[in-house]
Design an enzyme around this catalytic site. Sequence first.
Site, PDB file in Angstrom:
ATOM      1  N   LYS A  46       0.850  -1.195   0.000  1.00 22.16           N
ATOM      2  CA  LYS A  46       0.000   0.000   0.000  1.00 22.16           C
ATOM      3  C   LYS A  46       0.893   1.255   0.000  1.00 22.16           C
ATOM      4  O   LYS A  46       1.907   1.269  -0.671  1.00 22.16           O
ATOM      5  CB  LYS A  46      -0.984  -0.059   1.182  1.00 22.16           C
ATOM      6  N   ASP A  53      -4.852  -8.054   9.440  1.00 24.41           N
ATOM      7  CA  ASP A  53      -6.265  -7.635   9.541  1.00 24.41           C
ATOM      8  C   ASP A  53      -7.236  -8.716   9.042  1.00 24.41           C
ATOM      9  O   ASP A  53      -8.342  -8.858   9.566  1.00 24.41           O
ATOM     10  CB  ASP A  53      -6.523  -6.295   8.823  1.00 24.41           C
TER      11      ASP A  53
HETATM   12  C1  GLC Z   1      -2.140  -5.463   1.823  1.00 23.30           C
HETATM   13  C2  GLC Z   1      -1.265  -6.147   2.877  1.00 23.30           C
HETATM   14  C3  GLC Z   1      -2.020  -7.241   3.578  1.00 23.30           C
HETATM   15  C4  GLC Z   1      -3.337  -6.710   4.119  1.00 23.30           C
HETATM   16  C5  GLC Z   1      -4.139  -6.037   3.000  1.00 23.30           C
HETATM   17  C6  GLC Z   1      -5.446  -5.432   3.502  1.00 23.30           C
HETATM   18  O1  GLC Z   1      -2.417  -6.384   0.823  1.00 23.30           O
HETATM   19  O2  GLC Z   1      -0.091  -6.657   2.272  1.00 23.30           O
HETATM   20  O3  GLC Z   1      -1.253  -7.796   4.629  1.00 23.30           O
HETATM   21  O4  GLC Z   1      -4.081  -7.753   4.697  1.00 23.30           O
HETATM   22  O5  GLC Z   1      -3.361  -5.030   2.411  1.00 23.30           O
HETATM   23  O6  GLC Z   1      -5.231  -4.448   4.457  1.00 23.30           O
END
Ligand code: GLC
Length: 435
Positions: free
Chosen positions: A157, A193
């Site tokens: 991100k 998460d």
């Molecule tokens: C990105 C992260 C992952 C997380 C997802 C949603 O893909 O790498 O770990 O679960 O975002 O937040």
Amino acid sequence: MSKNKKEDTLKKLEKSFDVTAAGMRRIARDFHSEMERGLAGKKSSLKMIPTYVRRPTGAEKGTYIALDLGGTNFRVLQVELKGGGRSAVVRAEKFALRKAHIATTAGALFGFIARSIKDFMAGARLGAGKRAHLGFTFSFPVKQAAVDSGILIRWTKAFRAKGAEGRDVVALLDDALGREGVTALTVSALLNDTVGTLVAKAYEDRRCDVGVILGTGTNACYYEPSRDGMVINIEWGNFNKLKLTPYDRALDKASGNPGQQILEKMVSGMYLGELARLVCADLVKKKALFAGRPAPVFGRAYAFGTEQMSRIAADRSKGLSGTAAVLKELGVRKAAPEDMALMKKVCDMISTRAARVSATALAAVLTRTDPAMSRAHTAAIDGSLFEKYPRFSAKMKDALRELFGQKARRVTMALTKDGSGKGAAIVAAVAAASR
Ligand code: GLC
């Protein structure tokens, strides 16, 4: 551009974003083999990370502190588990993350986090002298060897803080808390998460076996039978066996992590608006949109957001007044009705593809453990895209119906809010009990 030529351009564009039923089946097949390779430790775009988390009993009890880091805000929560599958968020505070926090150094980021926790704890009535257990929801790929530690593999991100990749993030947090003089907290659990979302729902629903995030980023986790029911964090955002358009390639190339998170760049909220911008800019260049008059917004990276797409998608008025309002905010004063209709179509193409790709990935996860879809499954899902984007979940359901026929009814997609808070408390409770 002539009407015929415009129609032709549009048809080609639609075709390049279309995900057919056969295309979905192909993606699901590739997804299965990437899952298997990842689990076997072979080279794969799916990391399939063990999390050391198992199914909760529903009887976990107590008061816990949860941290949620990974989206647009950083949150601290106080959660009460009441047993019997019941839980409540007693207090929650949001702290806005700025670029100075996420894109400079690990020291700056964890310092900010520790100070926010200190502020929060000042208002938490936990009883003097009592230690509290903390669950840290950290939404990035982390290599774990135990439930209470983990090494950040790499940022995804918009996060870039230097000096965190390759380090144990629990140690970084502990050190920062120590520097702030916060000593009454034990970091008992570190979790993704998706894991928080899965566990929060599984606490109250025995049929829940998949956790999905469709927000700023996208990812999923599930209970893997061949690992004794341990939750595996798939990191599906990195899946790369997908057919890309030139817009996907351009977005990837200009991104902070080229070649990585390919599915995420086609699906998640951080990127959909940017894809729409790139498509629109190209249509302007081809003189198929705004009669070729360049609008500045289409020339600036990430100037068009998924939130704006969402408002355009929600506009069902006859004169498209909602779309006109969004465009006006973006500095496009005069838009002909056919321009607005075209923009709406672009948003629709991009979000439909995102919904179909994510539904296919979900279907692949379900059929990994239940190939014949002989049981009922609940997928716990959180994230703004799933929750707020008009018709996103309906489009996912359509795709599941195309893949599973009648058996699509066995899949419940349950919006699970606050999973990263409640789930973190549950995982911390289990971990604290086994200390
Ligand atoms: C990105 C992260 C992952 C997380 C997802 C949603 O893909 O790498 O770990 O679960 O975002 O937040």
